[in-house]
Design a protein around this motif. Sequence first.
Motif, short mmCIF file in Angstrom:
data_model
loop_
_atom_site.label_atom_id
_atom_site.label_comp_id
_atom_site.label_asym_id
_atom_site.label_seq_id
_atom_site.Cartn_x
_atom_site.Cartn_y
_atom_site.Cartn_z
N GLY A 48 0.80 -1.22 0.00
CA GLY A 48 0.00 0.00 0.00
C GLY A 48 0.83 1.27 0.00
O GLY A 48 1.92 1.33 0.58
N GLY A 49 0.31 2.29 -0.69
CA GLY A 49 0.92 3.61 -0.67
C GLY A 49 2.14 3.80 -1.54
O GLY A 49 2.76 4.86 -1.52
N ARG A 50 2.47 2.80 -2.35
CA ARG A 50 3.69 2.91 -3.15
C ARG A 50 3.40 3.37 -4.57
O ARG A 50 2.38 3.02 -5.15
CB ARG A 50 4.44 1.58 -3.18
N SER A 51 4.33 4.16 -5.07
CA SER A 51 4.28 4.60 -6.46
C SER A 51 5.42 3.91 -7.22
O SER A 51 6.21 3.17 -6.62
CB SER A 51 4.47 6.12 -6.53
N THR A 52 5.51 4.15 -8.52
CA THR A 52 6.63 3.58 -9.26
C THR A 52 7.95 3.96 -8.62
O THR A 52 8.90 3.18 -8.58
CB THR A 52 6.64 4.07 -10.73
N LYS A 53 8.01 5.18 -8.09
CA LYS A 53 9.24 5.72 -7.50
C LYS A 53 9.56 5.07 -6.16
O LYS A 53 10.68 4.57 -5.95
CB LYS A 53 9.13 7.24 -7.34
N THR A 54 8.61 5.09 -5.23
CA THR A 54 8.90 4.59 -3.88
C THR A 54 9.03 3.07 -3.83
O THR A 54 9.75 2.53 -2.99
CB THR A 54 7.84 5.05 -2.86
N PHE A 55 8.37 2.38 -4.75
CA PHE A 55 8.52 0.92 -4.81
C PHE A 55 9.97 0.57 -5.15
O PHE A 55 10.51 -0.42 -4.65
CB PHE A 55 7.58 0.34 -5.87
N ILE A 56 10.59 1.42 -5.95
CA ILE A 56 12.01 1.23 -6.29
C ILE A 56 12.91 1.73 -5.17
O ILE A 56 13.81 1.01 -4.71
CB ILE A 56 12.35 1.94 -7.61
N PHE A 75 4.19 -8.44 -13.38
CA PHE A 75 3.02 -7.60 -13.65
C PHE A 75 3.16 -6.31 -12.84
O PHE A 75 3.33 -6.35 -11.62
CB PHE A 75 1.74 -8.32 -13.25
N VAL A 76 3.08 -5.19 -13.53
CA VAL A 76 3.28 -3.88 -12.90
C VAL A 76 2.02 -3.04 -13.05
O VAL A 76 1.68 -2.60 -14.14
CB VAL A 76 4.47 -3.13 -13.52
N GLN A 77 1.28 -2.86 -11.95
CA GLN A 77 0.12 -1.97 -11.95
C GLN A 77 0.44 -0.81 -11.02
O GLN A 77 0.46 -0.96 -9.79
CB GLN A 77 -1.14 -2.68 -11.47
N MET A 78 0.74 0.33 -11.59
CA MET A 78 1.10 1.51 -10.82
C MET A 78 0.40 2.74 -11.40
O MET A 78 0.11 2.78 -12.59
CB MET A 78 2.61 1.74 -10.87
N GLY A 79 0.18 3.74 -10.55
CA GLY A 79 -0.42 4.98 -11.03
C GLY A 79 -1.22 5.70 -9.95
O GLY A 79 -1.22 6.93 -9.87
N HIS A 80 -1.92 4.93 -9.10
CA HIS A 80 -2.75 5.54 -8.05
C HIS A 80 -1.94 6.51 -7.20
O HIS A 80 -2.35 7.66 -6.99
CB HIS A 80 -3.35 4.46 -7.16
N ASN A 81 -0.81 6.06 -6.70
CA ASN A 81 -0.03 6.88 -5.78
C ASN A 81 0.95 7.81 -6.49
O ASN A 81 1.40 8.79 -5.91
CB ASN A 81 0.71 5.98 -4.78
N ASP A 82 1.24 7.49 -7.75
CA ASP A 82 2.09 8.39 -8.53
C ASP A 82 1.42 9.74 -8.74
O ASP A 82 2.09 10.75 -8.94
CB ASP A 82 2.38 7.76 -9.91
N PRO A 88 5.00 14.61 -2.25
CA PRO A 88 6.08 14.69 -3.24
C PRO A 88 7.01 13.48 -3.26
O PRO A 88 7.64 13.21 -4.28
CB PRO A 88 6.83 15.97 -2.85
N GLU A 89 7.09 12.79 -2.13
CA GLU A 89 7.96 11.61 -2.10
C GLU A 89 7.40 10.49 -3.00
O GLU A 89 8.15 9.62 -3.46
CB GLU A 89 8.15 11.09 -0.67
N ARG A 90 6.09 10.53 -3.24
CA ARG A 90 5.45 9.52 -4.10
C ARG A 90 5.28 10.01 -5.54
O ARG A 90 5.35 9.23 -6.47
CB ARG A 90 4.03 9.22 -3.61
N TYR A 91 5.01 11.29 -5.66
CA TYR A 91 4.53 11.85 -6.94
C TYR A 91 5.54 11.68 -8.08
O TYR A 91 6.74 11.86 -7.90
CB TYR A 91 4.19 13.33 -6.78
N THR A 92 5.01 11.33 -9.25
CA THR A 92 5.81 11.33 -10.48
C THR A 92 5.03 12.04 -11.57
O THR A 92 3.81 11.95 -11.63
CB THR A 92 6.14 9.91 -10.95
N ASP A 93 5.75 12.74 -12.42
CA ASP A 93 5.12 13.36 -13.58
C ASP A 93 4.81 12.27 -14.60
O ASP A 93 5.69 11.48 -14.95
CB ASP A 93 6.07 14.38 -14.21
#
Length: 217
Positions: A48-56, A75-82, A88-93
């Motif tokens: 929970g709570g992870r984005s493409t960035k924080t998962f890495i 399988f990579v399902q990401m976007g909700h937290n991005d 900002p620690e999660r956010y990605t453009d």
Amino acid sequence: MNDTIKFYLASDSTVQTYQKSEAPQAGWGQFIANYLDDTIEVCNHAIGGRSTKTFISEGHLQKILDEIGEGDYLFVQMGHNDSTKIRPERYTDPYDDYKKYLKQYIEGARKNRAIPILITPVGRLHYVNGEFLRDFGDYCNAMKEVAEEESVLLIDLMKSSIDYYSSIGYKQASNLFMISINGEDCTHFTEQGANEIAKLVSIEIKNLQIGVSKLVK
């Protein structure tokens, strides 16, 4: 290559496996094995709570890459937290670092001779003027761009989930979400909802018409 094929799931709270004490909240990763042949082992790394960035950055992707092998699937399902600009620690453009991070998952899987598959964010219970809305539009589009640029298979779960909600109507669809339990949560699934989304994902895997598709029940 082993006889057992492993499905690794990299995602967020909509996919993660929950403790029994957290029931009825559930993620579709808990149920996907029910729709797959016994020769497939599901390794659910969603958290929970992870984005493409924080998962890495927190090392979760590396844990998968340390294990994943030839013939396995990521399988990579990401976007909700991005999309969370206030975190900002999660956010990605969507059209910049989101795409760059997605490509790290793809490259990592391929270095291990595994097969990456991208999954657009699953739909939320966002109902306005008699229709269900597709959220995370830029992230869905950006993921599709990555799939095309990198020749990666893609499951459009946003489309299939919203189509499913529309087919059953708001009243029934609301039972798939925790709003039916706590009156407010239109993002996270009940066990019923997680199971239905898992079924949708399995259908989409079958529709890809790849080798592993024949292992969907």
